[in-house]
Each structure stands twice: as C-alpha cells, then as structure tokens.
Design a protein around this motif. Structure first.
Motif, PDB file in Angstrom:
ATOM      1  N   THR A   1       0.849  -1.190   0.000  1.00 12.22           N
ATOM      2  CA  THR A   1       0.000   0.000   0.000  1.00 12.22           C
ATOM      3  C   THR A   1       0.886   1.242   0.000  1.00 12.22           C
ATOM      4  O   THR A   1       2.072   1.177   0.353  1.00 12.22           O
ATOM      5  CB  THR A   1      -0.939   0.035   1.223  1.00 12.22           C
ATOM      6  OG1 THR A   1      -0.162   0.123   2.421  1.00 12.22           O
ATOM      7  CG2 THR A   1      -1.823  -1.208   1.269  1.00 12.22           C
ATOM      8  N   VAL A   2       0.332   2.349  -0.406  1.00 17.96           N
ATOM      9  CA  VAL A   2       1.113   3.585  -0.467  1.00 17.96           C
ATOM     10  C   VAL A   2       0.634   4.550   0.609  1.00 17.96           C
ATOM     11  O   VAL A   2      -0.454   4.412   1.154  1.00 17.96           O
ATOM     12  CB  VAL A   2       1.037   4.242  -1.856  1.00 17.96           C
ATOM     13  CG1 VAL A   2       1.724   3.363  -2.890  1.00 17.96           C
ATOM     14  CG2 VAL A   2      -0.400   4.503  -2.260  1.00 17.96           C
ATOM     15  N   ARG A   3       1.500   5.493   0.887  1.00 16.37           N
ATOM     16  CA  ARG A   3       1.260   6.410   1.990  1.00 16.37           C
ATOM     17  C   ARG A   3      -0.037   7.192   1.841  1.00 16.37           C
ATOM     18  O   ARG A   3      -0.804   7.300   2.795  1.00 16.37           O
ATOM     19  CB  ARG A   3       2.446   7.367   2.017  1.00 16.37           C
ATOM     20  CG  ARG A   3       2.346   8.467   2.995  1.00 16.37           C
ATOM     21  CD  ARG A   3       3.364   9.552   2.633  1.00 16.37           C
ATOM     22  NE  ARG A   3       3.333  10.562   3.665  1.00 16.37           N
ATOM     23  CZ  ARG A   3       4.123  10.548   4.729  1.00 16.37           C
ATOM     24  NH1 ARG A   3       5.030   9.617   4.879  1.00 16.37           N
ATOM     25  NH2 ARG A   3       4.015  11.480   5.637  1.00 16.37           N
ATOM     26  N   ALA A   4      -0.268   7.713   0.673  1.00  9.13           N
ATOM     27  CA  ALA A   4      -1.444   8.549   0.476  1.00  9.13           C
ATOM     28  C   ALA A   4      -2.457   7.823  -0.391  1.00  9.13           C
ATOM     29  O   ALA A   4      -2.113   7.291  -1.441  1.00  9.13           O
ATOM     30  CB  ALA A   4      -1.061   9.859  -0.179  1.00  9.13           C
ATOM     31  N   GLY A   5      -3.699   7.817   0.060  1.00 11.48           N
ATOM     32  CA  GLY A   5      -4.741   7.165  -0.712  1.00 11.48           C
ATOM     33  C   GLY A   5      -4.918   7.787  -2.075  1.00 11.48           C
ATOM     34  O   GLY A   5      -5.461   7.174  -2.971  1.00 11.48           O
ATOM     35  N   GLY A   6      -4.440   9.006  -2.230  1.00 14.97           N
ATOM     36  CA  GLY A   6      -4.677   9.720  -3.480  1.00 14.97           C
ATOM     37  C   GLY A   6      -3.644   9.485  -4.542  1.00 14.97           C
ATOM     38  O   GLY A   6      -3.712  10.072  -5.601  1.00 14.97           O
ATOM     39  N   GLU A   7      -2.691   8.566  -4.278  1.00 19.19           N
ATOM     40  CA  GLU A   7      -1.622   8.460  -5.263  1.00 19.19           C
ATOM     41  C   GLU A   7      -2.135   8.024  -6.627  1.00 19.19           C
ATOM     42  O   GLU A   7      -1.618   8.442  -7.652  1.00 19.19           O
ATOM     43  CB  GLU A   7      -0.532   7.490  -4.814  1.00 19.19           C
ATOM     44  CG  GLU A   7       0.710   7.712  -5.655  1.00 19.19           C
ATOM     45  CD  GLU A   7       1.802   6.677  -5.444  1.00 19.19           C
ATOM     46  OE1 GLU A   7       2.957   7.083  -5.438  1.00 19.19           O
ATOM     47  OE2 GLU A   7       1.496   5.494  -5.315  1.00 19.19           O
ATOM     48  N   ALA A   8      -3.182   7.206  -6.640  1.00 17.29           N
ATOM     49  CA  ALA A   8      -3.693   6.721  -7.924  1.00 17.29           C
ATOM     50  C   ALA A   8      -4.190   7.883  -8.782  1.00 17.29           C
ATOM     51  O   ALA A   8      -4.089   7.854  -9.988  1.00 17.29           O
ATOM     52  CB  ALA A   8      -4.821   5.732  -7.700  1.00 17.29           C
ATOM     53  N   ARG A   9      -4.689   8.904  -8.119  1.00 20.37           N
ATOM     54  CA  ARG A   9      -5.203  10.033  -8.879  1.00 20.37           C
ATOM     55  C   ARG A   9      -4.099  10.983  -9.312  1.00 20.37           C
ATOM     56  O   ARG A   9      -4.037  11.395 -10.462  1.00 20.37           O
ATOM     57  CB  ARG A   9      -6.210  10.812  -8.019  1.00 20.37           C
ATOM     58  CG  ARG A   9      -6.710  12.083  -8.711  1.00 20.37           C
ATOM     59  CD  ARG A   9      -7.672  12.836  -7.828  1.00 20.37           C
ATOM     60  NE  ARG A   9      -8.911  12.087  -7.664  1.00 20.37           N
ATOM     61  CZ  ARG A   9      -9.882  12.484  -6.850  1.00 20.37           C
ATOM     62  NH1 ARG A   9      -9.756  13.577  -6.146  1.00 20.37           N
ATOM     63  NH2 ARG A   9     -10.982  11.791  -6.743  1.00 20.37           N
ATOM     64  N   ASP A  10      -3.212  11.292  -8.389  1.00 20.88           N
ATOM     65  CA  ASP A  10      -2.227  12.325  -8.731  1.00 20.88           C
ATOM     66  C   ASP A  10      -0.914  11.739  -9.251  1.00 20.88           C
ATOM     67  O   ASP A  10      -0.032  12.491  -9.626  1.00 20.88           O
ATOM     68  CB  ASP A  10      -1.956  13.247  -7.535  1.00 20.88           C
ATOM     69  CG  ASP A  10      -1.312  12.515  -6.368  1.00 20.88           C
ATOM     70  OD1 ASP A  10      -0.632  11.515  -6.614  1.00 20.88           O
ATOM     71  OD2 ASP A  10      -1.509  12.956  -5.228  1.00 20.88           O
ATOM     72  N   GLY A  11      -0.853  10.403  -9.263  1.00 25.31           N
ATOM     73  CA  GLY A  11       0.343   9.774  -9.792  1.00 25.31           C
ATOM     74  C   GLY A  11       1.578  10.060  -8.953  1.00 25.31           C
ATOM     75  O   GLY A  11       2.695   9.837  -9.373  1.00 25.31           O
ATOM     76  N   GLY A  12       1.366  10.545  -7.757  1.00 18.52           N
ATOM     77  CA  GLY A  12       2.497  10.795  -6.880  1.00 18.52           C
ATOM     78  C   GLY A  12       3.192  12.108  -7.168  1.00 18.52           C
ATOM     79  O   GLY A  12       4.219  12.417  -6.584  1.00 18.52           O
ATOM     80  N   ARG A  13       2.610  12.899  -8.061  1.00 16.56           N
ATOM     81  CA  ARG A  13       3.320  14.103  -8.479  1.00 16.56           C
ATOM     82  C   ARG A  13       3.275  15.202  -7.436  1.00 16.56           C
ATOM     83  O   ARG A  13       4.031  16.152  -7.510  1.00 16.56           O
ATOM     84  CB  ARG A  13       2.753  14.609  -9.799  1.00 16.56           C
ATOM     85  CG  ARG A  13       3.202  13.778 -10.993  1.00 16.56           C
ATOM     86  CD  ARG A  13       2.775  14.418 -12.292  1.00 16.56           C
ATOM     87  NE  ARG A  13       1.336  14.421 -12.443  1.00 16.56           N
ATOM     88  CZ  ARG A  13       0.652  13.407 -12.944  1.00 16.56           C
ATOM     89  NH1 ARG A  13       1.278  12.336 -13.350  1.00 16.56           N
ATOM     90  NH2 ARG A  13      -0.656  13.467 -13.047  1.00 16.56           N
TER      91      ARG A  13
ATOM     92  N   ASP B   1      -3.305  10.433   4.597  1.00 19.52           N
ATOM     93  CA  ASP B   1      -2.448   9.287   4.868  1.00 19.52           C
ATOM     94  C   ASP B   1      -3.273   8.016   4.986  1.00 19.52           C
ATOM     95  O   ASP B   1      -4.295   7.988   5.664  1.00 19.52           O
ATOM     96  CB  ASP B   1      -1.672   9.514   6.170  1.00 19.52           C
ATOM     97  CG  ASP B   1      -0.456  10.408   5.949  1.00 19.52           C
ATOM     98  OD1 ASP B   1      -0.235  10.832   4.804  1.00 19.52           O
ATOM     99  OD2 ASP B   1       0.251  10.671   6.924  1.00 19.52           O
ATOM    100  N   ALA B   2      -2.820   6.969   4.332  1.00 20.02           N
ATOM    101  CA  ALA B   2      -3.502   5.669   4.372  1.00 20.02           C
ATOM    102  C   ALA B   2      -2.748   4.746   5.323  1.00 20.02           C
ATOM    103  O   ALA B   2      -1.998   3.876   4.921  1.00 20.02           O
ATOM    104  CB  ALA B   2      -3.586   5.067   2.972  1.00 20.02           C
ATOM    105  N   ASP B   3      -2.977   4.967   6.604  1.00 19.15           N
ATOM    106  CA  ASP B   3      -2.280   4.221   7.654  1.00 19.15           C
ATOM    107  C   ASP B   3      -2.984   2.889   7.891  1.00 19.15           C
ATOM    108  O   ASP B   3      -4.193   2.858   8.117  1.00 19.15           O
ATOM    109  CB  ASP B   3      -2.284   5.081   8.923  1.00 19.15           C
ATOM    110  CG  ASP B   3      -1.470   4.483  10.057  1.00 19.15           C
ATOM    111  OD1 ASP B   3      -0.928   3.377   9.894  1.00 19.15           O
ATOM    112  OD2 ASP B   3      -1.381   5.140  11.109  1.00 19.15           O
ATOM    113  N   PHE B   4      -2.217   1.797   7.843  1.00 18.67           N
ATOM    114  CA  PHE B   4      -2.770   0.462   8.095  1.00 18.67           C
ATOM    115  C   PHE B   4      -2.324  -0.099   9.444  1.00 18.67           C
ATOM    116  O   PHE B   4      -2.577  -1.269   9.736  1.00 18.67           O
ATOM    117  CB  PHE B   4      -2.347  -0.513   6.981  1.00 18.67           C
ATOM    118  CG  PHE B   4      -3.198  -0.420   5.743  1.00 18.67           C
ATOM    119  CD1 PHE B   4      -4.221  -1.326   5.521  1.00 18.67           C
ATOM    120  CD2 PHE B   4      -2.991   0.588   4.816  1.00 18.67           C
ATOM    121  CE1 PHE B   4      -5.014  -1.236   4.386  1.00 18.67           C
ATOM    122  CE2 PHE B   4      -3.781   0.685   3.675  1.00 18.67           C
ATOM    123  CZ  PHE B   4      -4.797  -0.222   3.465  1.00 18.67           C
ATOM    124  N   GLY B   5      -1.663   0.717  10.258  1.00 19.34           N
ATOM    125  CA  GLY B   5      -1.113   0.208  11.512  1.00 19.34           C
ATOM    126  C   GLY B   5      -2.187  -0.187  12.508  1.00 19.34           C
ATOM    127  O   GLY B   5      -3.064   0.606  12.838  1.00 19.34           O
TER     128      GLY B   5
END
Ligand SMILES: [Zn+2]
Length: 323
Positions: free
Chosen positions: A47-59, A87-91
């Motif tokens: 998983t990635v840190r921010a749930g929004g990475e799919a939208r913004d491509g990490g830019r 933040d997409a925290d899974f802890g």
C-alpha cells in the motif's frame, strides 16, 4: 540525506532492480510488474502512503514532505479510499484510529477478492506461521514476522515503514510466503527459517523460489551502529554511523541459501528518501503501509477491471513454463 529515486546503482548488484507500478483500486497498491504478468494467480503489492496516489500519480509528493516535527504521531482519520490525499495508515498496533484503519483493511479485502486476511504483531523474530484454512475477515495470530500459505483467498499481510517486506512465490508448489525483515530479524535468520519451512512444508527448494525485496529504507539512508554491522555478519566499519543496505544483505543470504539469482529482484524505492510515496519510521512517520501477498481465489472475477484483464491477456502470451 535525500537523493533522487529510483536510485541509480552500480551494476555489480546481484539482484535486478524493479520499480513497482500502481494498481488502482479503493486501496492503490504498488505491484511488481513482472510478477503481475508471470504469476496471474498471485495478488501482491504494497500500500502507499497517500490514498490519493492513484489520482495524482504521486506528483504532489513535494507537498508531503516528512521529517517535520508535526509528522510524527500524525494520524489523519479519513482517506481510506483513495483520492483524498490523506495518509492511508494500516497500523493496527500504532495508536491510529481503529475505525479508519479497519475500513482500509476491509477495502483492500474487497479490492483483492481475498475474504480472509492474516496479520500479527511483529516482534523482529524469526517465526513464520503456516496458514491452512483461515476464517473470513481479519485474523490476528500470535506475534510473528512471517506468514506462508497455499490456501487461495488467504491474504498474508505484514506492516512496514523502513523494514523490508520479503515476498516469496514458489510456483511449482503454488505457495506464497511474506516476511517482515528488519535488521534483527535478518540477523536472527528469518529468511533462512522461512526458506526451510518452504522446503519442509511445501517441498519447494530455495532455488525454485522467486523473491522480491520490496520498498524499504535504502543502503544510503540506513545509518546504523557498529553492532548492527556485526550482527549481520558484515565487516566492522571504521567509523560510527555507517549505513547498511538491508536488502542487499537479504539478497546475499538468499543466494547463500541456494536461490537462483535470476529469480531475485529488489525494489528501486527507498521509503526514507524525500519523495517516497511510503511511510518511513526513520523519517518520523507514525503510519504504516502493509505489504500483502496471497493466491487469488479461483472464483474471483475482474475486480480492478481493466488492470487484471490486461494482465490476463499478457499471461496468455507467456510460455506456459513461465507461469
Ligand atoms: Zn534512501
């Protein structure tokens, strides 16, 4: 010490570097692109840190700089489903709000089609738990740092934020194993213990295993004391605070255990470097991503839609022996 990534490394490295690609979903995953083609029966990713990475491509990573004093202990309560930039925290053991965290786990179960997930409090040991039939929902087993299964629909999960998630697929045995490897676990022999279990319980020798050292702190960011070098069996450094490349150590240990170098890969991502799309413990993040590995249920249709369909078409072009 921030530096650009994916980092260019000398070509003497014994394992090929790969850059995980985004698999969109309610919970975006960074997946091993070669494995997605070679092992369509496997669900794998981090998983990635921010749930929004799919939208913004990490830019917009520049907007998510870390190391500020406000980052530590910061637990946003929303943003489980992508697109929010939260933040997409899974802890599960970090003090994050349980409701928001559990929503993310449930969304990931839906995305992957795996109705059963297994996880444990991690203790930097060498114990690997073998899972046969597991119940629906999230199963927390006694503390351990590794999981293995041949059961389709059971998703193995470890939490990481600098430590190495070690993904292992044994195609002939149709088995998967996932390890959480920090320096203590590596020094304690968790990789060797896991490979021994693969052979004992699944009849799969290390040379058959495909292994990937996932997103983790890199060999320039991970400064450690002399005692860590010594515990890992590395030469005692001349000065204090010399860094260690834990993934390189794992690759060397895998080779010593009989692994085929052609089956070993290492992520090009460093969790600590400034623009990383992952949580970093050393970077001051309280959050945790999870690495997941499992066998897709036979009856699971087309969850991600085009993504899976594309890879099925790729698979159909692969020679059978590579599957
Ligand atoms: Zn780094």
């Amino acid at each position: 010490m921030p530096h650009p990534q994916p980092a260019a490394r000398p070509d003497r490295e014994p394992a090929r570097r790969v850059t995980e690609e985004i698999r969109p979903g309610r919970i975006p995953l960074r997946v091993h692109p070669e494995w997605a083609r070679a092992f369509p029966w496997v669900v794998q990713g981090t998983t990635v840190r921010a749930g929004g990475e799919a939208r913004d491509g990490g830019r917009d990573r520049a907007a998510r700089t870390r190391t500020g004093p406000t980052r530590a202990g910061h637990h946003p309560t929303a943003g489980a489903d992508g697109g929010t930039g939260e933040d997409a925290d899974f802890g599960l053991f970090t003090g994050a709000p349980a409701g928001a965290v559990m929503n993310r786990w449930e969304s990931l179960a839906e995305d992957t089609g795996c109705g059963s997930m297994v996880h444990a409090r991690q203790v930097h040991g060498r114990a690997v738990t073998l899972h046969e039939a597991t119940p629906p929902g999230l199963l927390l087993v006694p503390p351990c740092d590794g999981h293995a299964t041949r059961q389709a629909g059971t998703l193995l999960a470890v939490s990481v934020a600098d430590c190495v998630p070690v993904f292992v697929v044994a195609p002939r045995a149709r088995a998967v194993m996932l390890l959480h490897a920090g320096w203590r676990g590596v020094a304690g022999g968790i990789l060797e213990a896991g490979l021994a279990m693969l052979e004992r319980d699944f009849g799969a020798h290390a040379r058959e295993a495909h292994m990937h050292m996932g997103p983790a702190i890199c060999g320039r960011c991970y400064e450690v004391g002399r005692e860590v070098h010594e515990a890992l069996g590395l030469p005692r450094p001349a000065s204090r605070g010399q860094p260690v490349d834990l993934r390189r150590v794992l690759v060397d240990r895998a080779l010593a255990a009989g692994a085929d170098p052609a089956h070993l890969t290492t992520s090009s991502f460093c969790t600590r470097c400034a623009d990383a799309p992952f949580f970093s413990h050393r970077g001051g993040d309280a959050g945790r991503q999870i690495a997941v590995l499992g066998i897709t249920p036979d009856d699971f249709g087309s969850p991600g839609g085009e993504w899976l369909d594309d890879h099925r078409r790729e698979r159909d072009r692969q020679p059978v022996e590579d599957r």
